[in-house]
Motif scaffolding. Sequence first.
Motif, short mmCIF file in Angstrom:
data_model
loop_
_atom_site.label_atom_id
_atom_site.label_comp_id
_atom_site.label_asym_id
_atom_site.label_seq_id
_atom_site.Cartn_x
_atom_site.Cartn_y
_atom_site.Cartn_z
N LEU A 98 0.78 -1.33 -0.12
CA LEU A 98 -0.12 0.03 -0.09
C LEU A 98 0.77 1.22 0.00
CD1 LEU A 98 -2.54 -1.21 2.56
CD2 LEU A 98 -3.14 -1.02 0.20
N MET A 99 1.96 1.07 0.41
CA MET A 99 2.84 2.38 0.93
C MET A 99 4.24 2.30 -0.25
SD MET A 99 2.96 2.76 4.84
CE MET A 99 1.55 2.80 5.87
N ASP A 123 8.63 4.15 3.74
CA ASP A 123 7.60 4.18 4.65
C ASP A 123 7.24 2.84 5.04
OD1 ASP A 123 7.72 6.92 4.24
OD2 ASP A 123 5.98 7.06 2.95
N ALA A 124 6.88 1.91 4.21
CA ALA A 124 6.40 0.70 4.34
C ALA A 124 7.34 -0.19 5.23
CB ALA A 124 5.70 -0.33 3.22
N ALA A 125 8.50 -0.05 5.04
CA ALA A 125 9.48 -0.87 5.84
C ALA A 125 9.40 -0.29 7.16
CB ALA A 125 11.04 -0.76 5.27
N GLU A 126 9.54 0.85 7.50
CA GLU A 126 9.60 1.27 8.92
C GLU A 126 8.25 0.86 9.55
OE1 GLU A 126 10.62 5.29 11.25
OE2 GLU A 126 9.94 5.66 9.30
N VAL A 127 7.28 1.16 9.12
CA VAL A 127 5.88 0.54 9.63
C VAL A 127 5.88 -0.84 10.03
CG1 VAL A 127 3.29 0.49 9.52
CG2 VAL A 127 4.36 2.59 8.88
N PHE A 168 5.93 10.54 6.89
CA PHE A 168 5.80 10.05 5.71
C PHE A 168 5.69 11.01 4.51
CE2 PHE A 168 3.47 7.36 8.69
CZ PHE A 168 3.84 6.12 8.54
N TYR A 169 6.23 10.98 3.58
CA TYR A 169 6.25 11.91 2.38
C TYR A 169 4.88 11.78 1.51
CZ TYR A 169 11.24 12.48 3.84
OH TYR A 169 12.35 12.60 4.51
N ARG A 170 4.43 13.04 1.49
CA ARG A 170 3.27 12.81 0.76
C ARG A 170 3.27 14.09 -0.42
NH1 ARG A 170 1.95 8.29 2.19
NH2 ARG A 170 1.09 7.77 3.94
N PRO A 171 2.28 13.93 -1.47
CA PRO A 171 2.28 14.96 -2.38
C PRO A 171 2.29 16.44 -1.83
CG PRO A 171 1.12 13.24 -3.00
CD PRO A 171 1.34 13.10 -1.69
N GLU A 172 1.48 16.55 -0.88
CA GLU A 172 1.47 17.98 -0.18
C GLU A 172 2.42 18.49 0.93
OE1 GLU A 172 -0.93 14.97 2.43
OE2 GLU A 172 -0.75 15.32 0.20
#
Length: 122
Positions: free
Chosen positions: A55-56, A60-64, A84-88
Motif C-alpha cells: 500500500l505504501m 515508509d512501509a519498511a519502517e511501519v 511520511f512523504y506525501r504530495p502535499e
Amino acid sequence: MKDIPRDELPRVRDSLARLGAIVAEVDRDLRYVWIDNKHRDYEGVDVLGRRDGELMLEPDAAEVMSLKRLAFERGERVSRILHFYRPEGVRYYSFFLYPIREADGSMRSLLSVAFNVPGGAP
C-alpha cells in the motif's frame, strides 16, 4: 493503555475512531483485518488482507512493518513518531501498536493507532 483485551476491543475501537485516529487491527502476517478512518490516500482502496508493503512506498512501509514486527516480538506496546512523504509535503504521525489479548492470554493481533501531528514533529 498497555494491552487490549479482545472483549474490550469494540469499545476502544469506537472511542479512538471518534477522536479521529486511524485505527486498525493487524494480524501476525501484518495484514489488515479492519481499519477505521483510513488516510485519504487510500480512499476507494481495499486495504483488508493487505500489508503496508502493498500500500505504501517502500521506505515508509519498511519502517511501519518493522515496528509491527517489534511489537509482536516484544508482546508489548510500541510507539514512535513517524514521518511520511506525501504530495502535499511531509506528514508526521504519532503511531502506537498495542497487543490485543485473547481470553486465553495469547496475542494473535495488534491494534494500530495513528494520530496526525499537525505542523510537524513535536
